[in-house]
Design a protein around this motif. Structure first.
Motif, PDB file in Angstrom:
ATOM      1  N   GLY A  28       6.280   0.583 -83.074  1.00 47.56           N
ATOM      2  CA  GLY A  28       6.910  -0.218 -82.036  1.00 47.56           C
ATOM      3  C   GLY A  28       6.022  -1.243 -81.383  1.00 47.56           C
ATOM      4  O   GLY A  28       6.430  -1.895 -80.414  1.00 47.56           O
ATOM      5  N   SER A  29       4.793  -1.413 -81.885  1.00 47.64           N
ATOM      6  CA  SER A  29       3.896  -2.415 -81.306  1.00 47.64           C
ATOM      7  C   SER A  29       2.957  -2.947 -82.377  1.00 47.64           C
ATOM      8  O   SER A  29       2.712  -2.288 -83.397  1.00 47.64           O
ATOM      9  N   VAL A  30       2.424  -4.131 -82.106  1.00 52.57           N
ATOM     10  CA  VAL A  30       1.420  -4.730 -82.984  1.00 52.57           C
ATOM     11  C   VAL A  30       0.053  -4.401 -82.402  1.00 52.57           C
ATOM     12  O   VAL A  30      -0.254  -4.758 -81.254  1.00 52.57           O
ATOM     13  N   LEU A  31      -0.754  -3.693 -83.179  1.00 47.41           N
ATOM     14  CA  LEU A  31      -2.054  -3.220 -82.701  1.00 47.41           C
ATOM     15  C   LEU A  31      -3.132  -4.265 -82.972  1.00 47.41           C
ATOM     16  O   LEU A  31      -3.185  -4.848 -84.058  1.00 47.41           O
ATOM     17  N   ALA A  69      -2.452  -4.772 -86.870  1.00 48.72           N
ATOM     18  CA  ALA A  69      -1.841  -3.735 -87.704  1.00 48.72           C
ATOM     19  C   ALA A  69      -0.553  -3.246 -87.052  1.00 48.72           C
ATOM     20  O   ALA A  69      -0.413  -3.249 -85.829  1.00 48.72           O
ATOM     21  N   ILE A  70       0.380  -2.829 -87.900  1.00 46.60           N
ATOM     22  CA  ILE A  70       1.643  -2.268 -87.436  1.00 46.60           C
ATOM     23  C   ILE A  70       1.844  -0.925 -88.142  1.00 46.60           C
ATOM     24  O   ILE A  70       1.809  -0.864 -89.379  1.00 46.60           O
ATOM     25  N   ALA A  71       2.031   0.129 -87.388  1.00 51.19           N
ATOM     26  CA  ALA A  71       2.314   1.447 -87.954  1.00 51.19           C
ATOM     27  C   ALA A  71       3.812   1.562 -88.209  1.00 51.19           C
ATOM     28  O   ALA A  71       4.622   1.216 -87.345  1.00 51.19           O
ATOM     29  N   SER A  82      11.556  -2.518 -90.044  1.00 52.78           N
ATOM     30  CA  SER A  82      11.315  -2.479 -88.595  1.00 52.78           C
ATOM     31  C   SER A  82       9.969  -3.114 -88.257  1.00 52.78           C
ATOM     32  O   SER A  82       9.834  -3.832 -87.256  1.00 52.78           O
ATOM     33  N   ALA A  83       8.967  -2.860 -89.100  1.00 53.07           N
ATOM     34  CA  ALA A  83       7.645  -3.463 -88.881  1.00 53.07           C
ATOM     35  C   ALA A  83       7.715  -4.983 -89.020  1.00 53.07           C
ATOM     36  O   ALA A  83       7.091  -5.724 -88.256  1.00 53.07           O
ATOM     37  N   LEU A  84       8.479  -5.456 -89.995  1.00 48.84           N
ATOM     38  CA  LEU A  84       8.636  -6.904 -90.170  1.00 48.84           C
ATOM     39  C   LEU A  84       9.368  -7.531 -88.988  1.00 48.84           C
ATOM     40  O   LEU A  84       9.065  -8.664 -88.591  1.00 48.84           O
ATOM     41  N   GLU A  88       7.870 -10.679 -86.542  1.00 46.41           N
ATOM     42  CA  GLU A  88       8.568 -11.969 -86.519  1.00 46.41           C
ATOM     43  C   GLU A  88       8.052 -12.902 -85.438  1.00 46.41           C
ATOM     44  O   GLU A  88       7.874 -14.095 -85.665  1.00 46.41           O
ATOM     45  N   SER A  89       7.826 -12.386 -84.255  1.00 47.94           N
ATOM     46  CA  SER A  89       7.461 -13.248 -83.132  1.00 47.94           C
ATOM     47  C   SER A  89       5.954 -13.361 -82.937  1.00 47.94           C
ATOM     48  O   SER A  89       5.498 -13.968 -81.966  1.00 47.94           O
ATOM     49  N   GLN A  90       5.172 -12.763 -83.837  1.00 47.96           N
ATOM     50  CA  GLN A  90       3.719 -12.711 -83.676  1.00 47.96           C
ATOM     51  C   GLN A  90       3.031 -13.785 -84.515  1.00 47.96           C
ATOM     52  O   GLN A  90       3.530 -14.204 -85.556  1.00 47.96           O
TER      53      GLN A  90
END
Length: 446
Positions: A28-31, A69-71, A82-84, A88-90
């Motif tokens: 749920g977050s970009v690390l 990174a995205i888990a 879901s990770a993609l 999208e906004s990053q």
């Protein structure tokens, strides 16, 4: 009763039960991972049991910058989609899916192509790796879908030959040949192979002569072919051609040696992609990766000490980014850093793709502050022209030894109000980019 072991009766003790599970707390977050300490603190120790941590560690080994990174919430297409969505906004660039699943890799291709439009202005590429097949299933049947034919398939003795009879098959049409293996399953639901017989003759679409030791009834089967190295090379090339996009870099080989806890383990080739992402992040945009070494990867399988030169050429010519070694155990390096779009040089060379994406981001960022605030009048058009010239001259001055600047030259060919869409300005700006020196043609004249 108390349990008894070889050295006596167990009266009491601690029972340790190892287990492996997918962490969902990081989803749920970009690390943001800045260094190895961050990686260990956020993701835990790097190992093949902790693939995201290991991939991040390899990326960090090849850059001095930040890694994101995205888990995934689930290790399947749904989790990756879901990770993609999160990505999208990053502002991210080189995306690496830690999987060889074709449906997930295809989703990544769609994502990077859709994000890399002028409207979305989030240019990016996907670094992907596919498994090299050792076998091929002939026809529509496989371990997941055996040919049961309602229990009507048989192997019967005809003269001195054992003939497989299957009324719903298309052996000739499917391309079954002598030497292919017929895998016979215990029953249709689980496809557990109980025996394998070899095709000796293809009689028709419905009949094969096989080297079965006995007659059989109610045969559930599929046909499998063990691939030669040339056929494996063709399969790799076919995957690259299927991607066929300057937004997708198909990296090979599919099995690499990585040191985990002091031991070299051979792991899927997407760890190569992770290391490559570090290089893409850390090196100048105009820098080609050809002949540059990768840190963190100590050995390769199914690369230039497996395939012949001709087979490697087949693989590379289709748009495969090959990592090779001078000698076994030496530092792996890029044979040629290319994308899967081999149509023109501007799309084929990864360094050119990276560089034009960098320029796109650069000019997008310096112009977005002008959007919407002003009206289209001569004064604002001059501000726009001045801003473009200042930015372009800045880039021209950023020269680096042996690779030059990200922008060699430019020309503002058109800068005017759109005569139809009055709220738009048309700017045509031809640019010249640096190209890698891939070949030197030396002619010795005597």
């Amino acid at each position: 009763p108390l349990p008894v072991v070889a050295y006596g009766t167990v009266v009491s003790g601690n029972v340790h039960v190892p287990y492996k599970a997918l962490r969902t707390d990081l989803g749920g977050s970009v690390l943001d991972i800045n260094n190895v300490d961050d990686q260990v603190g956020t993701l835990g120790a790097a190992s093949d049991e902790n693939p995201l941590a290991l991939a991040v560690e390899l990326a960090l080994a090849n850059t001095t910058g930040r890694i994101r990174a995205i888990a995934v919430s689930s290790n399947d297409l749904t989790g990756y989609l879901s990770a993609l969505d999160l990505a999208e906004s990053q502002r991210v660039y080189a995306l690496v899916p830690l999987t060889q699943s074709i449906d997930i890799l295809t989703a990544f291709q769609a994502h990077v192509e859709q994000m890399s439009t002028p409207e979305n202005a989030l240019w990016r590429v996907a670094l992907v790796n596919t498994a090299v097949p050792s076998v091929k299933y002939i026809g529509q049947y496989s371990p997941d879908l055996v040919n049961s034919n309602g229990g009507n398939n048989t192997i019967t003795l005809v003269g001195s030959d054992y003939v497989l009879n299957s009324s719903n098959s298309q052996f000739v049409t499917d391309g079954v040949v002598p030497g292919d293996a017929v895998k016979i399953a215990s029953h249709a639901s689980t496809s557990q192979v109980v025996t394998s017989v070899t095709v000796t003759t293809v009689l028709s679409n419905q009949q094969l002569i096989v080297n079965s030791p006995i007659p059989l009834t109610a045969v559930n089967f599929y046909v499998q072919r063990t691939l030669t190295k040339s056929q494996q090379a063709d399969a790799i090339a076919a995957n690259s051609e299927t991607f066929g996009s300057h937004r997708v870099i198909h990296v090979q080989p599919d099995l690499v040696g990585v040191v985990v806890d002091g031991v070299t383990k051979y792991l899927p080739g997407y760890y190569l992609c992770a290391a490559m992402a570090g290089l893409v992040s850390g090196l100048p945009s105009q820098q080609s990766l050809t002949n540059i070494g990768l840190a963190g990867v100590v050995d390769l399988k199914r690369s230039n000490f497996y395939f012949t030169r001709a087979q490697l050429s087949t693989i590379s010519a289709a748009g495969t980014c090959l990592i090779v070694q001078e000698s076994q155990g030496s530092i792996p390096y890029f044979r040629h850093s290319i994308t899967t779009d081999m149509t023109v040089l501007q799309y084929r060379e990864l360094s050119v793709v990276k560089d034009i994406d960098f320029l796109s981001y650069f000019f997008h960022d310096i112009l977005k502050g002008l959007i919407g605030k002003y009206n289209i009048v001569p004064e604002t058009l001059q501000i726009l022209r001045t801003t473009l010239i200042a930015g372009a001259e800045l880039l021209k001055g950023k020269k680096l030894p042996k690779i030059g600047p990200p922008l060699v030259s430019y020309q503002i060919k058109t800068l005017k109000q759109d005569p139809v869409n009055k709220d738009q300005v048309i700017v045509e700006m031809p640019v010249e980019l640096p190209f890698p020196m891939n070949y030197v043609n030396l002619y010795l004249i005597y």
